[in-house]
Design an enzyme around this catalytic site. Structure first.
Site, PDB file in Angstrom:
ATOM      1  N   LYS A  46       0.796  -1.201   0.000  1.00 35.79           N
ATOM      2  CA  LYS A  46       0.000   0.000   0.000  1.00 35.79           C
ATOM      3  C   LYS A  46       0.842   1.271   0.000  1.00 35.79           C
ATOM      4  O   LYS A  46       0.352   2.365  -0.244  1.00 35.79           O
ATOM      5  CB  LYS A  46      -0.906   0.000   1.253  1.00 35.79           C
ATOM      6  CG  LYS A  46      -1.910  -1.120   1.273  1.00 35.79           C
ATOM      7  CD  LYS A  46      -2.645  -1.163   2.613  1.00 35.79           C
ATOM      8  CE  LYS A  46      -2.443  -2.520   3.208  1.00 35.79           C
ATOM      9  NZ  LYS A  46      -2.868  -2.695   4.569  1.00 35.79           N
ATOM     10  N   GLY A  47       2.131   1.122   0.292  1.00 31.48           N
ATOM     11  CA  GLY A  47       2.986   2.286   0.526  1.00 31.48           C
ATOM     12  C   GLY A  47       3.035   3.319  -0.588  1.00 31.48           C
ATOM     13  O   GLY A  47       3.189   4.506  -0.337  1.00 31.48           O
ATOM     14  N   GLU A 102       7.563   2.721  -5.962  1.00 34.32           N
ATOM     15  CA  GLU A 102       7.659   2.256  -4.582  1.00 34.32           C
ATOM     16  C   GLU A 102       7.796   3.452  -3.648  1.00 34.32           C
ATOM     17  O   GLU A 102       8.240   4.522  -4.060  1.00 34.32           O
ATOM     18  CB  GLU A 102       8.881   1.310  -4.480  1.00 34.32           C
ATOM     19  CG  GLU A 102       9.251   0.812  -3.112  1.00 34.32           C
ATOM     20  CD  GLU A 102       8.214  -0.072  -2.432  1.00 34.32           C
ATOM     21  OE1 GLU A 102       7.042   0.344  -2.361  1.00 34.32           O
ATOM     22  OE2 GLU A 102       8.589  -1.136  -1.921  1.00 34.32           O
ATOM     23  N   ASP A 103       7.379   3.283  -2.398  1.00 34.09           N
ATOM     24  CA  ASP A 103       7.504   4.388  -1.446  1.00 34.09           C
ATOM     25  C   ASP A 103       8.944   4.587  -0.982  1.00 34.09           C
ATOM     26  O   ASP A 103       9.451   5.697  -0.948  1.00 34.09           O
ATOM     27  CB  ASP A 103       6.560   4.188  -0.240  1.00 34.09           C
ATOM     28  CG  ASP A 103       6.747   2.842   0.467  1.00 34.09           C
ATOM     29  OD1 ASP A 103       7.532   1.987  -0.010  1.00 34.09           O
ATOM     30  OD2 ASP A 103       6.090   2.625   1.509  1.00 34.09           O
ATOM     31  N   ASP A 106      14.802   0.415   1.024  1.00 35.38           N
ATOM     32  CA  ASP A 106      15.496   0.286   2.309  1.00 35.38           C
ATOM     33  C   ASP A 106      16.585  -0.778   2.182  1.00 35.38           C
ATOM     34  O   ASP A 106      17.683  -0.496   1.721  1.00 35.38           O
ATOM     35  CB  ASP A 106      14.456  -0.051   3.390  1.00 35.38           C
ATOM     36  CG  ASP A 106      15.038  -0.197   4.779  1.00 35.38           C
ATOM     37  OD1 ASP A 106      16.197   0.188   4.995  1.00 35.38           O
ATOM     38  OD2 ASP A 106      14.315  -0.693   5.683  1.00 35.38           O
ATOM     39  N   LYS A 134      16.788   5.143   1.232  1.00 31.64           N
ATOM     40  CA  LYS A 134      17.564   5.149   2.476  1.00 31.64           C
ATOM     41  C   LYS A 134      19.046   4.975   2.182  1.00 31.64           C
ATOM     42  O   LYS A 134      19.424   4.294   1.223  1.00 31.64           O
ATOM     43  CB  LYS A 134      17.092   4.024   3.408  1.00 31.64           C
ATOM     44  CG  LYS A 134      15.949   4.453   4.290  1.00 31.64           C
ATOM     45  CD  LYS A 134      15.718   3.517   5.465  1.00 31.64           C
ATOM     46  CE  LYS A 134      14.461   3.943   6.207  1.00 31.64           C
ATOM     47  NZ  LYS A 134      14.031   2.950   7.197  1.00 31.64           N
ATOM     48  N   PHE A 157      13.361   5.305  10.958  1.00 31.70           N
ATOM     49  CA  PHE A 157      12.034   4.868  10.558  1.00 31.70           C
ATOM     50  C   PHE A 157      11.117   6.068  10.375  1.00 31.70           C
ATOM     51  O   PHE A 157      10.924   6.861  11.285  1.00 31.70           O
ATOM     52  CB  PHE A 157      11.435   3.888  11.565  1.00 31.70           C
ATOM     53  CG  PHE A 157      10.272   3.145  10.978  1.00 31.70           C
ATOM     54  CD1 PHE A 157      10.496   2.059  10.136  1.00 31.70           C
ATOM     55  CD2 PHE A 157       8.968   3.545  11.216  1.00 31.70           C
ATOM     56  CE1 PHE A 157       9.426   1.392   9.550  1.00 31.70           C
ATOM     57  CE2 PHE A 157       7.898   2.883  10.645  1.00 31.70           C
ATOM     58  CZ  PHE A 157       8.126   1.801   9.810  1.00 31.70           C
ATOM     59  N   ASP A 164       3.758   3.716   6.458  1.00 32.51           N
ATOM     60  CA  ASP A 164       3.030   3.415   7.683  1.00 32.51           C
ATOM     61  C   ASP A 164       3.945   2.932   8.795  1.00 32.51           C
ATOM     62  O   ASP A 164       5.071   2.501   8.568  1.00 32.51           O
ATOM     63  CB  ASP A 164       2.020   2.286   7.414  1.00 32.51           C
ATOM     64  CG  ASP A 164       2.712   0.934   7.205  1.00 32.51           C
ATOM     65  OD1 ASP A 164       3.577   0.851   6.305  1.00 32.51           O
ATOM     66  OD2 ASP A 164       2.419  -0.017   7.961  1.00 32.51           O
ATOM     67  N   ARG A 170      -0.478   6.631   7.239  1.00 29.08           N
ATOM     68  CA  ARG A 170      -0.291   6.739   5.783  1.00 29.08           C
ATOM     69  C   ARG A 170      -0.876   8.032   5.224  1.00 29.08           C
ATOM     70  O   ARG A 170      -0.460   8.520   4.187  1.00 29.08           O
ATOM     71  CB  ARG A 170      -0.962   5.564   5.059  1.00 29.08           C
ATOM     72  CG  ARG A 170      -0.333   4.204   5.332  1.00 29.08           C
ATOM     73  CD  ARG A 170      -0.876   3.177   4.342  1.00 29.08           C
ATOM     74  NE  ARG A 170      -0.631   1.802   4.758  1.00 29.08           N
ATOM     75  CZ  ARG A 170       0.475   1.124   4.511  1.00 29.08           C
ATOM     76  NH1 ARG A 170       1.471   1.700   3.863  1.00 29.08           N
ATOM     77  NH2 ARG A 170       0.624  -0.125   4.923  1.00 29.08           N
TER      78      ARG A 170
HETATM   79  P1  IMP Z   1      13.077  -3.259   1.758  1.00 32.56           P
HETATM   80  O1  IMP Z   1      12.615  -4.560   1.184  1.00 32.56           O
HETATM   81  O2  IMP Z   1      13.858  -3.456   3.021  1.00 32.56           O
HETATM   82  O3  IMP Z   1      13.800  -2.368   0.777  1.00 32.56           O
HETATM   83  O4  IMP Z   1      11.806  -2.526   2.304  1.00 32.56           O
HETATM   84  C1  IMP Z   1      10.929  -1.862   1.509  1.00 32.56           C
HETATM   85  C2  IMP Z   1       9.599  -1.730   2.226  1.00 32.56           C
HETATM   86  O5  IMP Z   1       9.750  -1.641   3.642  1.00 32.56           O
HETATM   87  C3  IMP Z   1       8.938  -0.451   1.798  1.00 32.56           C
HETATM   88  O6  IMP Z   1       8.048  -0.693   0.749  1.00 32.56           O
HETATM   89  C4  IMP Z   1       8.208  -0.010   3.032  1.00 32.56           C
HETATM   90  O7  IMP Z   1       6.902  -0.533   3.023  1.00 32.56           O
HETATM   91  C5  IMP Z   1       8.964  -0.625   4.176  1.00 32.56           C
HETATM   92  N1  IMP Z   1       9.839   0.370   4.846  1.00 32.56           N
HETATM   93  C6  IMP Z   1      11.184   0.448   4.808  1.00 32.56           C
HETATM   94  N2  IMP Z   1      11.642   1.472   5.533  1.00 32.56           N
HETATM   95  C7  IMP Z   1      10.546   2.078   6.044  1.00 32.56           C
HETATM   96  C8  IMP Z   1      10.352   3.233   6.896  1.00 32.56           C
HETATM   97  O8  IMP Z   1      11.278   3.939   7.323  1.00 32.56           O
HETATM   98  N3  IMP Z   1       9.070   3.533   7.195  1.00 32.56           N
HETATM   99  C9  IMP Z   1       8.003   2.822   6.736  1.00 32.56           C
HETATM  100  N4  IMP Z   1       8.132   1.744   5.945  1.00 32.56           N
HETATM  101  C10 IMP Z   1       9.393   1.375   5.612  1.00 32.56           C
HETATM  102 MG    MG Z   2       5.070  -0.773   4.405  1.00 30.64          MG
END
Ligand code: IMP
Ligand code: MG
Length: 184
Positions: A46-47, A102-103, A106, A134, A157, A164, A170
């Site tokens: 949903k991000g 994508e939001d 990370d 990030k 975070f 969220d 959100r």
């Molecule tokens: P990744 O797979 O670790 O790159 O994570 C990506 C997903 O983790 C994103 O689509 C977000 O939904 C969630 N995410 C990562 N960091 C944050 C944050 O700081 N706040 C909220 N959601 C996060």
């Molecule tokens: Mg999320």
């Protein structure tokens, strides 16, 4: 209309105004890059909900849109590493230029998994547009880079504008750091 900062927030990282301006810039860049191409924009829910809806309206090109529902975090603040696809796209990707929206990037686990999955379906191209990126050195576990980035963020975070914590916040129109007390 600027909202007052939510009491669970420590500080605002990017204001509504900054987000609006940057999304308009990204929209212009994407318009130039995708003009005349058979574009399919795929939002990861949903991000990406808020970012995607603003971004596509900032793009002056023909497109189709679709969504995937992907979860990796559960309700905690660290990546579980488990990617679950709760809703997949069903259409044929042949000839399509796919833009994944994508939001936040990370650890990179989610986007590299989804990008590889999309590539297996042989679209014309696959690119990634993320609102937030990030710090690579600290946050990334998988070597992946976005093609389009809205803003860099520290390895903290954050919430708001689609992001969220435990499915909350959100709807905040800005990006903010959550107070540690709010995790309790
Ligand atoms: P990744 O797979 O670790 O790159 O994570 C990506 C997903 O983790 C994103 O689509 C977000 O939904 C969630 N995410 C990562 N960091 C944050 C944050 O700081 N706040 C909220 N959601 C996060
Ligand atoms: Mg999320």
């Amino acid at each position: 209309m600027e909202h007052k900062m939510h009491p669970d927030c420590l500080e605002i990282v990017y204001t509504q105004e900054q987000l609006t301006k940057r999304v308009a810039e990204l929209g212009e860049q994407l318009t130039a890059d995708y003009r005349g191409k058979d574009l399919l924009v795929i939002g990861l829910l949903k991000g990406s909900l808020i970012f995607m809806s603003d971004l596509i309206r900032a793009m002056d090109v023909d497109m189709t849109i679709d969504f995937m529902v992907v979860s990796s975090y559960g309700d905690s603040t660290t990546t579980s590493g488990n990617i679950k696809i709760n809703l997949d796209i069903k259409r044929d990707l042949k000839g399509k230029h796919v833009l994944l929206v994508e939001d936040i990037l990370d650890t990179g686990t989610t986007l590299s998994f989804i990008r590889d999955l999309i590539r297996l379906r042989h679209p014309e191209s696959v690119k990634i547009c993320t609102l937030l990126d990030k710090d690579k050195v600290v946050a990334r576990k998988v070597d992946i880079q976005a093609d389009y980035v809205g803003f860099p963020v520290d390895d903290r975070f954050i919430i708001g504008y689609g992001l969220d914590y435990a499915q909350k916040y959100r709807n905040l129109p800005y990006i903010a750091v959550l107070k540690p007390e709010a995790y309790a």
